[in-house]
Design an enzyme around this catalytic site. Structure first.
Site, PDB file in Angstrom:
ATOM      1  CG  HIS A  81     -28.910 -20.668  76.061  1.00 16.13           C
ATOM      2  ND1 HIS A  81     -28.586 -20.597  77.394  1.00 16.13           N
ATOM      3  CD2 HIS A  81     -27.870 -21.281  75.461  1.00 16.13           C
ATOM      4  CE1 HIS A  81     -27.416 -21.161  77.603  1.00 16.13           C
ATOM      5  NE2 HIS A  81     -26.943 -21.571  76.449  1.00 16.13           N
ATOM      6  CD  GLU A  91     -22.173 -24.481  72.838  1.00 15.14           C
ATOM      7  OE1 GLU A  91     -21.627 -24.530  71.709  1.00 15.14           O
ATOM      8  OE2 GLU A  91     -22.239 -23.446  73.516  1.00 15.14           O
TER       9      GLU A  91
END
Length: 219
Positions: free
Chosen positions: A24, A100
């Protein structure tokens, strides 16, 4: 076996499931290099959106024929994936296991702050993939759940090219699995925001990595 059908260095036969891995773009927490795991959910900065746009354009002109986009459920990944979805004309599939690492009590801290707070634990965590941050998740656990994503994607799509939009640890997991190396990769490999990497997995077992931390589209 003819020259055209002979396996290459990996011994693989046929075409792989090619996972194009996109980290990202920038968030407010990444500006300060703070631990930003599965329990925080910042969006992209203006610069991060620009990074995502540039990455999406790179993917659109890459020559890869994408069959699907699979993304982490977290906002920063979904916002990054949305730019690619617009460029590639594909919907976004969400897989919770691409989130994550849970950094536990270190969430929001810088590397130095976490070290100063829990010196022994922090040092041990960097050396032992089974060690957890206080209240958090071990790298080995992340790698295990990401392996499940890989298996689901390869079984569903077979010989195809899939864009995976995620975070630094899941991307490192897929690169580690593609390289067949140990967990030392987690602390030795640097991956930039909005970088591209490629890990390939063949149905008959072999794996390979053909691209790591490519940021040419950001220059």
């Amino acid at each position: 076996m003819s020259r055209d059908t002979a396996p290459g260095w990996t011994g693989a036969v046929g075409a792989p499931t090619r996972l194009v891995l996109l980290r990202h773009g920038q968030t407010p927490m990444s500006v300060d290099r703070r631990y930003s795991g599965s329990t925080s959910n910042p969006g992209l900065t203006d610069f991060g959106r620009q990074q995502a746009f540039l990455a999406a354009h790179r993917l659109a002109v890459s020559g890869w024929d994408f069959d699907a986009i699979v993304s982490s459920p977290q906002t920063r990944a979904l916002q990054t994936a949305a730019y690619a979805a617009d460029e590639l004309g594909l919907d976004i599939e969400i897989d919770e296991d691409l989130r994550e690492t849970d950094f536990g009590e270190w969430e929001g801290l810088t590397f130095s702050e976490a070290y100063e707070r829990d010196r022994d634990t922090h040092s041990a965590w960097l050396k032992d993939p089974h060690r957890c941050p206080p209240g958090g998740e071990a790298f080995a656990s992340v790698d295990s759940r990401v392996s499940g994503v890989r298996q689901r994607v390869t079984e569903k799509y077979g010989e195809s090219t899939i864009l995976v939009v995620s975070h630094v640890t899941p991307v490192k997991s897929l690169l580690r699995q593609g390289l067949g190396v140990g967990f030392e990769l987690f602390t030795r490999l640097h991956l930039d925001l909005a970088s591209l990497s490629v890990s390939e997995f063949y149905a008959d077992g072999p794996t390979s990595v053909t691209l790591v931390n490519d940021t040419m589209h950001l220059r």
